[in-house]
Design a protein around this motif. Structure first.
Motif, PDB file in Angstrom:
ATOM      1  N   PRO A   1      18.598  15.495  48.790  1.00 48.37           N
ATOM      2  CA  PRO A   1      17.665  15.820  50.017  1.00 48.37           C
ATOM      3  C   PRO A   1      17.853  14.745  51.232  1.00 48.37           C
ATOM      4  O   PRO A   1      17.297  15.059  52.264  1.00 48.37           O
ATOM      5  N   ALA A   2      19.180  14.053  51.410  1.00 49.91           N
ATOM      6  CA  ALA A   2      19.055  13.213  52.354  1.00 49.91           C
ATOM      7  C   ALA A   2      19.441  13.972  53.534  1.00 49.91           C
ATOM      8  O   ALA A   2      18.992  13.569  54.819  1.00 49.91           O
TER       9      ALA A   2
ATOM     10  N   TRP B   1      11.732  10.231  47.478  1.00 47.60           N
ATOM     11  CA  TRP B   1      12.125  11.344  48.202  1.00 47.60           C
ATOM     12  C   TRP B   1      10.915  12.263  48.422  1.00 47.60           C
ATOM     13  O   TRP B   1      10.836  12.822  49.516  1.00 47.60           O
ATOM     14  N   HIS B   2      10.104  12.664  47.366  1.00 46.90           N
ATOM     15  CA  HIS B   2       9.051  13.603  47.615  1.00 46.90           C
ATOM     16  C   HIS B   2       8.182  12.797  48.593  1.00 46.90           C
ATOM     17  O   HIS B   2       7.326  13.506  49.526  1.00 46.90           O
TER      18      HIS B   2
ATOM     19  N   LEU C   1      26.809   7.959  56.670  1.00 44.37           N
ATOM     20  CA  LEU C   1      25.870   8.832  56.372  1.00 44.37           C
ATOM     21  C   LEU C   1      26.633  10.271  56.307  1.00 44.37           C
ATOM     22  O   LEU C   1      27.099  10.704  57.427  1.00 44.37           O
ATOM     23  N   ALA C   2      26.785  10.787  55.286  1.00 47.00           N
ATOM     24  CA  ALA C   2      27.510  12.133  55.112  1.00 47.00           C
ATOM     25  C   ALA C   2      26.211  13.234  55.084  1.00 47.00           C
ATOM     26  O   ALA C   2      25.428  13.390  54.109  1.00 47.00           O
ATOM     27  N   LEU C   3      25.929  13.837  56.153  1.00 47.71           N
ATOM     28  CA  LEU C   3      24.645  14.442  56.191  1.00 47.71           C
ATOM     29  C   LEU C   3      24.847  16.162  56.194  1.00 47.71           C
ATOM     30  O   LEU C   3      23.813  16.912  56.826  1.00 47.71           O
TER      31      LEU C   3
ATOM     32  N   TYR D   1      25.268   7.651  47.576  1.00 48.63           N
ATOM     33  CA  TYR D   1      24.028   8.452  46.958  1.00 48.63           C
ATOM     34  C   TYR D   1      24.332   9.900  47.015  1.00 48.63           C
ATOM     35  O   TYR D   1      25.059  10.292  47.939  1.00 48.63           O
ATOM     36  N   HIS D   2      23.875  10.458  46.184  1.00 50.12           N
ATOM     37  CA  HIS D   2      23.962  11.960  45.911  1.00 50.12           C
ATOM     38  C   HIS D   2      22.797  12.413  45.156  1.00 50.12           C
ATOM     39  O   HIS D   2      22.187  11.601  44.380  1.00 50.12           O
TER      40      HIS D   2
END
Length: 284
Positions: free
Chosen positions: A112-113, A79-80, A38-40, A63-64
């Protein structure tokens, strides 16, 4: 422009031939690989370069935001929904939904992650966490010139009224900035950035967390992940000039999709009218 939800995905027009978007309905997907990283860190801290680096190390489908904005726009609907659940208390978004949205990914990065640091850490407790950082003033200036410009771009807003893809991406991007950045990125963005860094630090034990600057290169990243250092330069991507060019090109191609759709719909309407007139003449 009415809001579209993920459980009501509109079909992709066959006239969308000037872009390479896919139309995968994530609501029908499930987890197929384990989530490992998880790259946050927030966007514009080197997250595009990190995505390329992780994929070079074998972390499938990292994911990006670009996966939602230019690769599979229907992701924007989920995501919304996630933003609505977190910030407005509308609906639910838990492990089941994360596995639907991110099920083929072994790593996730960018926004948006980053808005869901707590939720993702709870959903994937065995994943290692990377926090990309950057000097806050430099970061804020970079976002103002790129993603915030994209949020406020009147051309992008216009396209969203006609384009299948932009009609999903533009509302989600705006919702993200309204919620995560408290409705005022120019004045509150720096404080949100600092609060976010502090939050991630508080959520993860030190042995699971790597605070990382992209300029550090392969060494710390590979050591943290237990990977061998590749015999290749560390990737560099998403420069400001390329960002502008990519977004403008995207707008133009979506306009061409919309124009072709309008022409074909107009032709179909005229053909239908001619058919009705022929039938009426025959019935006289």
């Amino acid at each position: 422009m009415s809001l579209i939800h993920a459980d009501n995905l509109p079909p992709q027009p066959w006239t969308d031939i000037f872009t390479d978007d896919t139309c995968v309905d994530r609501r029908k997907c499930h987890r197929t690989v384990p989530m490992k990283v998880l790259a946050l860190g927030v966007g514009r801290t080197g997250t595009a370069s990190l995505r390329q680096a992780l994929q070079r190390l074998g972390y499938l489908n990292t994911y990006h935001m670009m996966r939602a904005s230019v690769e599979n726009p229907p992701d924007c609907l989920m995501w919304h929904d996630a933003l609505l659940a977190k910030y407005d208390g509308i609906g639910q978004f838990g492990r089941k939904e994360w596995d639907q949205l991110l099920g083929d990914c072994q790593a996730v990065s960018d926004w948006p992650a980053c808005a869901f640091a707590k939720e993702l850490i709870e959903a994937y407790p065995n994943a290692k966490v990377i926090l990309t950082t950057r000097e806050v003033d430099s970061w804020h200036a970079s976002v103002m010139k790129t993603v915030y410009w994209r949020v406020t771009d009147p051309e992008h807003r216009l396209v969203s009224h006609f384009s299948w893809a932009a009609s999903m991406y533009y509302p989600m991007l705006n919702k993200f900035f309204e919620t995560f950045f408290r409705g005022d990125f120019p004045n509150k963005g720096k404080q949100v950035y600092q609060d976010h860094v502090a939050e991630v630090r508080s959520l993860v034990p030190p042995e699971r967390l790597l605070e990382y600057k992209i300029s550090d290169g392969w060494g710390p990243l590979c050591e943290f992940l237990g990977e061998e250092v590749p015999d290749a330069p560390f990737p560099q991507g998403n420069e400001v000039a390329n960002f502008y060019k990519r977004c403008r090109t995207r707008n133009r191609r979506q306009m061409m999709n919309a124009a072709l759709h309008a022409v074909t719909m107009g032709s179909a309407f005229l053909a239908a009218g001619a058919t009705v007139a022929f039938i009426l003449r025959r019935l006289r």
